[in-house]
Design an enzyme around this catalytic site. Structure first.
Site, PDB file in Angstrom:
ATOM      1  N   GLN B 230    -140.299 -29.313  -5.175  1.00 39.29           N
ATOM      2  CA  GLN B 230    -140.519 -29.423  -6.476  1.00 39.29           C
ATOM      3  C   GLN B 230    -141.955 -29.233  -7.048  1.00 39.29           C
ATOM      4  O   GLN B 230    -142.465 -29.499  -8.120  1.00 39.29           O
ATOM      5  CB  GLN B 230    -139.849 -30.787  -6.901  1.00 39.29           C
ATOM      6  CG  GLN B 230    -138.552 -30.959  -6.855  1.00 39.29           C
ATOM      7  CD  GLN B 230    -138.034 -32.311  -7.579  1.00 39.29           C
ATOM      8  OE1 GLN B 230    -136.894 -32.920  -6.775  1.00 39.29           O
ATOM      9  NE2 GLN B 230    -138.243 -32.620  -8.564  1.00 39.29           N
ATOM     10  N   ARG B 377    -134.740 -38.404 -11.008  1.00 42.93           N
ATOM     11  CA  ARG B 377    -134.590 -37.992 -12.490  1.00 42.93           C
ATOM     12  C   ARG B 377    -134.852 -38.821 -13.534  1.00 42.93           C
ATOM     13  O   ARG B 377    -134.228 -39.616 -14.406  1.00 42.93           O
ATOM     14  CB  ARG B 377    -132.847 -37.838 -12.635  1.00 42.93           C
ATOM     15  CG  ARG B 377    -132.733 -36.644 -13.809  1.00 42.93           C
ATOM     16  CD  ARG B 377    -131.461 -36.331 -13.798  1.00 42.93           C
ATOM     17  NE  ARG B 377    -131.396 -35.088 -15.057  1.00 42.93           N
ATOM     18  CZ  ARG B 377    -130.418 -34.342 -15.177  1.00 42.93           C
ATOM     19  NH1 ARG B 377    -129.250 -34.143 -14.490  1.00 42.93           N
ATOM     20  NH2 ARG B 377    -130.555 -33.456 -16.202  1.00 42.93           N
ATOM     21  N   CYS B 378    -136.254 -39.249 -13.278  1.00 47.58           N
ATOM     22  CA  CYS B 378    -136.939 -40.549 -13.911  1.00 47.58           C
ATOM     23  C   CYS B 378    -138.310 -40.479 -13.756  1.00 47.58           C
ATOM     24  O   CYS B 378    -138.863 -39.798 -12.845  1.00 47.58           O
ATOM     25  CB  CYS B 378    -136.415 -41.742 -13.266  1.00 47.58           C
ATOM     26  SG  CYS B 378    -137.297 -43.180 -13.411  1.00 47.58           S
ATOM     27  N   GLU B 747    -134.594 -36.064 -18.241  1.00 53.18           N
ATOM     28  CA  GLU B 747    -134.550 -37.342 -17.600  1.00 53.18           C
ATOM     29  C   GLU B 747    -133.926 -38.543 -18.533  1.00 53.18           C
ATOM     30  O   GLU B 747    -133.425 -39.636 -17.930  1.00 53.18           O
ATOM     31  CB  GLU B 747    -135.559 -37.891 -16.838  1.00 53.18           C
ATOM     32  CG  GLU B 747    -136.136 -36.968 -15.643  1.00 53.18           C
ATOM     33  CD  GLU B 747    -137.372 -37.000 -15.227  1.00 53.18           C
ATOM     34  OE1 GLU B 747    -137.977 -37.559 -15.849  1.00 53.18           O
ATOM     35  OE2 GLU B 747    -137.462 -36.522 -14.189  1.00 53.18           O
TER      36      GLU B 747
END
Lengths: 289, 792, 154
Positions: B230, B377-378, B747
């Site tokens: 990523q 996801r944060c 997110e």
């Protein structure tokens, strides 16, 4: 994930399958749907030396209404049970269980006979077979024997097949009078094994009393278990809320679950109690239907 | 190019251009729907070998010996790599993203079940797996520590005895806010509401696991690593630092990624071992995790034991917040987070509410569990924070006898208070919290539901209505505050407009399914008037894109999106000069509408952006450089603060504790929506992961440190059947400092929704006195809460 | 062992080890659109149509496919045109990272063969053996129903 090496053949007749099994001895295993066996091989929890694939044997995928029982062949897939008019019109517990076995794609491949033979205590079919008092037809190169399901299920992942035998067929008795049944499964998501499940089946006599009762439990013992005391309490009685509650209490006493990541033992026993009662209510409504 | 009918009402571009606000269908989909995506496992190179990793079966043990001789003798095995061999090349240990160290291959001890112990490189993946079974490791087992409470207790066995100055199992200690002011607020409180709860260990588990193909060319020294990254640029730098390789010779290619969710932010031992193996052997080496390896060894998230307290006055106003955290870090402190913030951005825990005092204390403990602490996801622990405050305010409302919605309304930060300075040091950019909440409550018909709840209770049915009015902090970040391993958290965009008016946009971020190839093209379309379909977006190749910190923490749109808008505007200004040259007018006399310049008052005297692009290469003004391209590095002035309200309605089966979602309403405000279709898709995905966290999805360990949740049979990702039917709506409050007013959105739903689901179940049982059930809300936990409440 | 399969309409003969999983065989032919997402027959990323029926090819051996017709995502196009399920997945934003998409589309295509007008529950039930981590399924359901409309229009 990669399975270990093995030898393989895919005979086209039952006779050849049995001859191969006899010749290969202990290291050989039957490959039917493979939906339990192959994942175990990939995780290297199973490493058979020889796989006898029966998928190329024709004529084993039947689901037939034979005098007094329904015969389910070794290659009848879960999906075939879901879609079977014979099952839908003869056995409510099976019809109710079938859609909740594994997931839709696994049902396209996995077989009822394979699940029965696998004897996974969290598996669905053996509870339904216990409730329905099914029989297993075992065949070997020397002959055939018919084993009551209670005798077939021995222990955790252990059946009573002898070396060289295969499950050729399962026979599910039809109701002699009016009957009903249900399979209530608490699963965490589609594709999950049961956390707790209860198969229940009753048949009524002409007076509306319970002539036969079958109750069996999934995932709360080291094998799928008949709740005999609950069955006994039902037989000969007139159905009532109180009777079904009593059956629930007795069924929960037949459960000896573990506390694990899915939940506590106390709670699982409670679910058995509730699901038994609810299943019997459904079964009664069908029988009276 | 197609767009939906339900486009945003404030469009600056027609559908043919497809700028901001159009639901442009995704450019990347054409390859995916034809099976022509190119994921790491699809990479095949000539002579490529396959690597498999042997992992520790135990959680804590000394390694006495490793015998690889039988494995090495297997036909097809090329090499067996151990920690000893890695140590010879100074690669047995590597730095983590939190400045700690992590074993690449264990040399002294194993510290968690699943830790990397040895690797086999073979001509075939089946053979590599076979050979793992022939490596014999002699372990001397040590006690396993599986919680921070155990870890920080007196006399606990030391896990990190490899670190010279480490005398206990404390990984870090950190605080935020003003303790004295907060203690004073609590001293003056009429009521104090307390919640102790655990946000369980979780795992992002994207459908594609992690993997790499390392290709070291022994002749040229060129190192090409295809990897599930990523953050490819940051990873290149890490590889240069870890392996001592010249950075110009390292090329990270992050091809299509099958979901990331934070899992693919860290550098994992597998990448390093594969690269070392390729270097030693001189052939390409592929390593792709199995799902079990993914779940037991890479990038866990959460695992926060939290205590929160709210001080309230008699009118129901919040006076202050106190929280204490014990974080379970696993064997290596490997949180992917900005250097300054050891508990990530947990100090956003004051939430959507206005009060002057807050104090946060966080302690991290080493345990014999997998490392990670990734921002699943944060935005760096915002999920835990949002969960804490939204659970607390709901309980506070019960305790003082107010409706939870009205309690929130009373305490919300008001629209006129922005920019709002929070007691822990954030400056919230914009918001209208009550507006979003009222909209959600209207959709669900809250008043009727509350009446229905009363009726249901009278009938013995348990109906619950829960909500969460979350505020997030995303888009790291301004360089004063935010860096990772010293790398400032800017991002970049390079835009080249070709002579024919088509363009290529190169970015330092990396999509994992978010649709960057479409969204970022739309930003250029908005600013330059070139149709989005004429713009190619390139990411994930460090040789061919400008440096950036990558995609996580909802930062791509806030940071790289801003960079894209600004470089587009810069090129537009150059284009204006070229247009002036073509129109023989003064640049100041030209007006712009998307796609063309025209002379003020004479719309027929115009040139298109395509004409300008051609002229940039064929007929540039004498005083201008030829060409039409440029790069911009964007250092954001502040974070963005998306918010919203989620409302969940559940029914609980009192007899078994099973519960199901009847309604799930999500009103999100992420500022200006660039592609509304993609935004809604991001929200629905996040709502599903929030639902997963609330219901079933967690990783736990037995007392011996064995991981429970090591496959998709136990780590439960919801299917279409269980997943609620979501109902979405929106409000739009632009970010005042972002060039196009956008905030991050990937997110919000994972951050905000778990509390809404849990609050709904708690609400169903609130009249019984139930105030907490730890996630996940397994039916046995719900049933036990009912039993305990009724028994008490 | 020698196997004979029809892969996306083309007959092939290959030599495989008995233990080779069907998914590895398929991927080895260059048809890498079929993916692997788990080890436990849970995720459905490897779903392929075997004689028209969706199967998880991580849980079949390649040798078991001999004599069968296999359709992977690469074989969905008909006469050079996208299959309606492919067009619908793009139109309704039924995919994000694309990893589950091939399996999801193949399962859905098989559903639509049986029932071209499925309800939301029909679709959710049919795809419940295929995991998606990105979309929350809402748009997948819409895509399958939209593909049904496209099929019914033709």
């Amino acid at each position: 994930m990669f399975p270990p090496a093995f030898e393989y053949s895919a005979p086209t007749s039952v006779e050849e399958v049995l001859a191969t099994l006899a010749a290969e001895g202990d290291g050989a295993r039957v490959l039917a749907g493979g939906q339990s066996l192959i994942p175990m091989m990939k995780l290297r929890l199973a490493s058979p030396a020889y796989l006898v694939d029966i998928n190329n044997v024709s004529g084993l995928d039947y689901i037939e209404d034979v005098n007094g029982h329904v015969a389910i062949g070794a290659l009848a897939r879960h999906r075939d049970i879901v879609n079977s008019d014979v099952i839908a019109s003869t056995n409510h517990a099976m019809a109710s269980a079938a859609p909740w076995v594994a997931d839709p794609i696994v049902r396209n491949r996995g077989t009822l006979c394979g699940s029965v033979a696998h004897c996974d205590p969290e598996g669905d079919w053996n509870s339904v077979m216990l409730a329905a008092r099914a029989q297993v037809v075992a065949q070997s190169s020397t002959g055939e024997r018919v084993i009551p399901i209670d005798d077939f299920i021995v222990d955790f992942f252990t059946n009573s097949l002898q070396p060289g035998e295969i499950v050729k067929e399962v026979r599910v008795p039809k109701y002699s009078g009016s009957g009903g049944g249900a399979y209530l499964k608490l699963e965490r998501k589609i594709g999950d094994y049961a956390t707790v499940a209860v198969a229940s089946q009753i048949e009524l006599d002409g007076d509306g009393k319970i002539a036969k009762a079958g109750i069996a439990l999934t995932a709360v013992n080291n094998k799928n278990t008949r709740a005999s005391a609950a069955e006994d309490a039902l037989v000969g009685e007139t159905p009532s809320d109180e009777l079904f509650r009593e059956a629930g209490d007795l069924a929960s006493q037949a459960a000896n679950p573990e506390t694990n990541v899915r939940g506590t033992a106390d709670w699982k026993r409670e679910v058995v109690r509730v699901y038994t009662r609810r299943g019997l209510e459904t079964a009664l409504a069908q029988a009276q239907g | 190019m197609t767009t939906t009918a339900d486009q945003s009402p404030h469009l600056h571009t027609p559908p043919e251009i497809g700028g901001v606000g159009h639901s442009v269908r995704r450019h990347e989909d054409d390859r995916f729907i034809q099976g022509a995506g190119n994921y790491v496992d699809d990479v095949e190179l000539p002579g490529m070998l396959h690597m498999a990793i042997l992992r520790s079966p135990v959680a804590h043990a000394k390694i006495l010996s490793i015998d690889t001789s039988e494995a090495a003798a297997v036909d097809g095995v090329v090499a067996v790599v151990t920690g000893e061999l890695m140590a010879e090349h100074n690669l047995a240990w590597m730095p983590t993203l939190s400045g700690d160290t992590q074993a690449v291959l264990a040399t002294d001890k194993v510290r968690f079940q699943g830790q990397e112990v040895a690797a086999v490189v073979a001509t075939d993946p089946y053979v590599a797996r076979d050979a793992l079974g022939l490596i014999f490791v002699d372990y001397e087992e040590l006690p396993a520590i599986t919680s921070p409470q155990q870890s920080l207790a007196e006399g606990a066995v030391l896990i990190r005895d490899d670190k010279e100055d480490q005398t206990d199992n404390l990984a870090y200690e950190w605080e935020s806010g003003d303790k004295a002011v907060t203690d004073q607020a609590f001293a003056e409180a009429a009521k104090i509401v307390t919640l102790e709860t655990h946000y369980p260990r979780s795992h992002p588990s994207p459908l594609e696991t992690c993997g790499a193909v390392a290709d070291v060319n022994p002749a040229s020294g060129q190192v090409t690593i295809y990897m599930t990254s990523q953050a490819p640029h940051a990873h290149r730098t890490v590889f240069a630092l870890v392996a001592g390789l010249p950075e110009q010779n390292i090329r990270i290619i992050s091809p299509d990624i099958g979901g990331g969710f934070g899992n693919k932010v860290p550098v994992y031992p597998g990448y390093v071992i594969a690269t070392a193996a390729s270097l030693l052997i001189g052939k390409p080496v592929k390593w792709v995790e199995s799902r079990t390896e993914n779940l037991i060894s890479t990038g866990f998230a959460r695992d926060y034991h939290m205590k929160g307290e709210l001080a309230l006055n008699n009118e129901g106003r919040i006076l202050g917040l106190r929280t204490e955290i014990w974080s379970d870090q696993g064997a290596f402190f490997a949180d992917a987070q900005p250097t300054k913030f050891k508990a990530g951005l947990f100090h956003i825990v004051t939430g959507s509410y206005d009060y002057p005092a807050a104090h946060v204390v966080a302690r991290g403990a080493y345990t014999n569990k997998a490392p990670g602490g990734v921002a699943y996801r944060c935005s760096f622990r915002v999920t835990e924070a949002s969960y804490m405050i939204e659970r607390l305010v709901q309980n506070a409302a019960y305790e003082i006898g107010m409706d939870p919605a009205e309690f929130r309304a009373l305490n919300f930060i008001k629209p006129e208070q922005f920019p709002y300075h929070s007691p822990t040091g954030f400056v919230y950019d914009s918001g209208d919290y009550e507006g979003a909440m009222r909209k959600a409550l209207g959709i669900v018909d809250y008043e009727s539901l509350r009446k229905e709840q009363v009726t249901a209770r009278a009938e013995g049915r348990l109906l619950g209505i829960g909500m969460a009015s979350f505020t997030e902090v995303v888009g790291a970040g301004n360089s004063q505050e935010y860096d990772i391993l010293g790398l400032k958290m800017f991002d970049s965009a390079e835009l080249r407009v070709h002579p024919t008016g088509k363009a290529i946009l190169k970015l330092g971020v990396k999509s994992q399914g978010q649709g960057h190839e479409t969204t970022f093209a739309q930003i250029v379309a908005e600013e330059l008037g070139i149709p989005a379909g004429d713009i190619k977006v390139l990411e994930g190749d460090t040789d061919n894109t400008p440096y950036g910190l990558g995609t996580y923490a909802s930062r791509s749109t806030p940071v790289a999106g801003a960079a894209t808008a600004i470089i587009s505007r810069t090129l537009r200004e150059k284009a204006r000069k070229i247009a002036a040259h073509l129109l023989e007018a003064s640049a100041a006399d030209l007006d712009w509408e998307p796609g063309k310049f025209f002379v003020k008052g004479s719309p027929d005297q115009s040139v298109t952006i395509q004409d300008v692009a051609f002229a940039a290469y064929t007929n540039p003004p004498p005083e201008e450089e030829p060409g039409l391209e440029g790069v911009h590095y964007y250092d954001p002035p502040n974070m963005t603060y998306p918010f919203g309200t989620y409302v969940v309605v559940v029914e609980v089966d009192a007899e078994t504790g099973e519960w199901k979602v009847d309604r799930m309403i999500a009103v999100d405000d992420c500022g200006v929506r660039i592609n509304p279709m993609i935004v809604d898709g991001q929200i629905m995905g996040g709502l599903t992961e929030g639902f997963a966290a609330a219901t079933n999805q967690f990783i736990t360990f037995d007392d011996d440190g064995n991981c429970i949740g090591s496959s998709f049979m136990d780590y439960l990702v919801p299917t279409a059947w269980e997943t609620p039917r979501f109902e979405l709506d929106e409000t739009v409050t632009p970010s005042p400092h972002h060039p196009i007013g956008a905030k991050g959105v990937g997110e919000s739903a994972t951050v905000g929704s778990p509390a809404a689901y849990v609050n709904a179940v708690i609400d169903a049982l609130a009249h019984l006195g139930v105030r907490n059930i730890d996630m996940p809300l397994l039916p046995d936990r719900v049933w036990s809460a009912i039993q305990d409440a009724e028994g008490g | 062992m020698e196997i004979n399969v029809t892969l996306n309409g083309t007959q092939r003969t290959d030599d495989v080890e008995p233990r080779q999983l069907l998914v590895d065989y398929i991927r080895g032919t260059g048809n890498t659109g079929t993916h692997i997402g788990c080890d436990t027959t849970s995720c459905g990323a490897c779903t392929v149509l075997v004689d028209g029926t969706p199967m998880k090819t991580c849980t079949m051996f390649a040798v078991q496919a001999t004599g069968k017709s296999l359709t992977t995502v690469e074989g969905l196009k008909q006469n050079g045109a996208l299959h309606p399920i492919q067009a619908a997945f793009k139109e309704k934003h039924g995919l994000q990272c694309g990893f589950c998409t091939p399996g999801m589309m193949l399962t859905s295509a098989a559903l639509l063969e049986e029932n071209p007008d499925p309800s939301e529950d029909d679709v959710r039930w049919a795809i419940s053996g295929n995991l998606c981590r990105c979309t929350g399924y809402v748009n997948i359901v819409k895509a399958v129903q939209h593909a049904g409309e496209l099929i019914r229009e033709n």
